[in-house]
Design a protein around this motif. Structure first.
Motif, PDB file in Angstrom:
ATOM      1  N   PRO A 177      11.410  -8.156  49.522  1.00  0.00           N
ATOM      2  CA  PRO A 177      11.915  -8.215  50.908  1.00  0.00           C
ATOM      3  C   PRO A 177      11.359  -9.369  51.736  1.00  0.00           C
ATOM      4  O   PRO A 177      12.097  -9.977  52.517  1.00  0.00           O
ATOM      5  N   LEU A 225      19.190  -8.688  51.218  1.00  0.00           N
ATOM      6  CA  LEU A 225      18.544  -7.402  50.973  1.00  0.00           C
ATOM      7  C   LEU A 225      19.419  -6.517  50.094  1.00  0.00           C
ATOM      8  O   LEU A 225      18.923  -5.794  49.223  1.00  0.00           O
ATOM      9  N   PHE A 285      23.098  -1.871  53.280  1.00  0.00           N
ATOM     10  CA  PHE A 285      22.533  -3.124  53.788  1.00  0.00           C
ATOM     11  C   PHE A 285      23.644  -4.150  54.051  1.00  0.00           C
ATOM     12  O   PHE A 285      23.680  -4.786  55.113  1.00  0.00           O
ATOM     13  N   CYS A 320      14.930  -3.251  58.337  1.00  0.00           N
ATOM     14  CA  CYS A 320      15.424  -3.049  56.971  1.00  0.00           C
ATOM     15  C   CYS A 320      14.508  -3.697  55.940  1.00  0.00           C
ATOM     16  O   CYS A 320      14.356  -3.172  54.827  1.00  0.00           O
ATOM     17  N   PHE A 366      17.978  -5.382  46.522  1.00  0.00           N
ATOM     18  CA  PHE A 366      17.698  -3.968  46.276  1.00  0.00           C
ATOM     19  C   PHE A 366      18.353  -3.513  44.972  1.00  0.00           C
ATOM     20  O   PHE A 366      17.737  -2.810  44.160  1.00  0.00           O
ATOM     21  N   SER A 382      22.301  -0.273  48.643  1.00  0.00           N
ATOM     22  CA  SER A 382      22.638  -1.692  48.643  1.00  0.00           C
ATOM     23  C   SER A 382      23.868  -1.961  49.498  1.00  0.00           C
ATOM     24  O   SER A 382      23.907  -2.916  50.290  1.00  0.00           O
ATOM     25  N   PHE A 406      12.983  -1.509  53.026  1.00  0.00           N
ATOM     26  CA  PHE A 406      13.140  -1.959  51.635  1.00  0.00           C
ATOM     27  C   PHE A 406      11.811  -1.826  50.901  1.00  0.00           C
ATOM     28  O   PHE A 406      11.735  -1.240  49.813  1.00  0.00           O
TER      29      PHE A 406
END
Length: 340
Positions: free
Chosen positions: A264, A41, A224, A176, A45, A221, A180
């Motif tokens: 995602p 992720l 995550f 998450c 991202f 970013s 996202f």
């Protein structure tokens, strides 16, 4: 595997049996998937915002180190305060580490790949220094155990899965995944981040704060990736090792994001595949005597074939049906002038 003299059917049977053979193996497979999901992720991202975050490895380690220090040093806090505090501190630490590369990119024009590579090594040695200086267990090359109140393990789920190391990471990871998607495709801020990723110059002309968007995307970013490190120490091991090499989850996250198309849902599915292959490789080794490196070759082949469509499109550009070649000096419609 066949060319190497191994029985490929036995090897893959052993892999599937290792992943799904017992409740303990299923739990441990989920544990292996979790850090790959977070780092995937993280990389995905940044990709969506037009940045190549190769620094998820360092952000992962900084998040892990910050969570370890909070988990060890703070005493007397109730679990309802201590565990969320350690989680938030670790996530923010990873985010701030990512923001360094974002600041250098947006304000000084420093290529994020170069700065992230250097920040990865700084993160490794800084983590070792902080653990050795602040929370080192006497006579050991690891930190002290975190306080019980800081643990993010799930005892009842662990017992249900035959004492597999289960924590809240997979559930937070699913949240998450949703965040996202919502942030990038359902908010004004997400539209701006994607616009910067598509064309920074056009976004700047449209009034979007390109520098701010780069900084925000790298910080999110990093959050995550930092969360991945938090759950690795607070949910799985409960201590951090002083090591000469980084764990490698950040680099695997690049492959997960690539396989998932930086979406995602794709990243979630990619992390499941990579996590299952990684954990199942032990079964291939023990049962079929196949080296675990074979799995890395399989993963490399997957990445190669996923990326190969770009090469195919480069060399094979089919002509649109019914379209005739332009005569020399002729002017086409607005599409060729960039007005379409």
């Amino acid at each position: 595997m066949w060319l190497g003299g191994y029985n490929s059917w036995s090897a893959y049977s052993a892999l599937f049996h290792k992943v799904f053979g017992s409740s303990y193996d299923i739990g441990e497979t989920i544990r292996t998937i979790t850090p790959l999901l977070f780092t995937g992720l993280s990389v995905g991202f940044a990709f969506r915002a037009g940045l190549f975050n190769i620094g998820a490895e360092g952000q992962f380690m900084i998040g892990m180190t910050a969570a370890t220090i909070v988990g060890v040093k703070l005493h007397g806090l109730p679990a309802i305060v201590h565990a969320p505090l350690a989680l938030v501190v670790g996530a923010l630490a990873g985010g701030l580490w990512g923001a360094i590369a974002g600041f250098l990119k947006s304000n000084r024009g420093v290529n994020e790949v170069i700065s992230c590579i250097m920040l990865n090594w700084i993160a490794l040695y800084l983590s070792n220094y902080l653990i050795s200086s602040l929370v080192l267990e006497k006579g050991q090359q690891r930190s002290e155990m975190i306080q019980e109140s800081a643990s993010l393990s799930i005892g009842w789920l662990s017992k249900a899965l035959d004492n597999a190391r289960m924590d809240w990471g997979i559930f937070i990871g699913m949240i998450c995944v949703a965040l996202f998607y919502i942030l990038l495709w359902r908010t004004k801020q997400g539209y701006e981040l994607r616009a910067v990723g598509h064309n920074a110059d056009a976004a700047r002309v449209s009034g979007i704060n390109v520098k701010g968007s780069m900084l925000k995307s790298m910080m999110i970013s990093g959050i995550f990736a930092g969360l991945g490190g938090v759950f690795e120490v607070l949910g799985v091991f409960h201590y951090q090792v002083v090591t000469a090499a980084s764990p490698g989850y950040g680099f695997d996250g690049i492959a997960v994001a690539l396989l998932g198309g930086n979406h995602p849902i794709g990243i979630l599915l990619g992390s499941v595949l990579f996590g299952a292959l990684t954990y199942g490789s032990a079964g291939m080794n023990f049962t079929a005597n196949v080296p675990t490196e074979i799995v890395r070759i399989v993963i490399g082949c997957i990445i190669f074939f996923v990326a190969s469509h770009g090469l195919i499109q480069m060399f094979l550009k089919p002509r649109k049906p019914g379209r005739k070649p332009k005569k020399k000096g002729a002017v086409d419609g607005g599409s060729d002038l960039g007005l379409g």
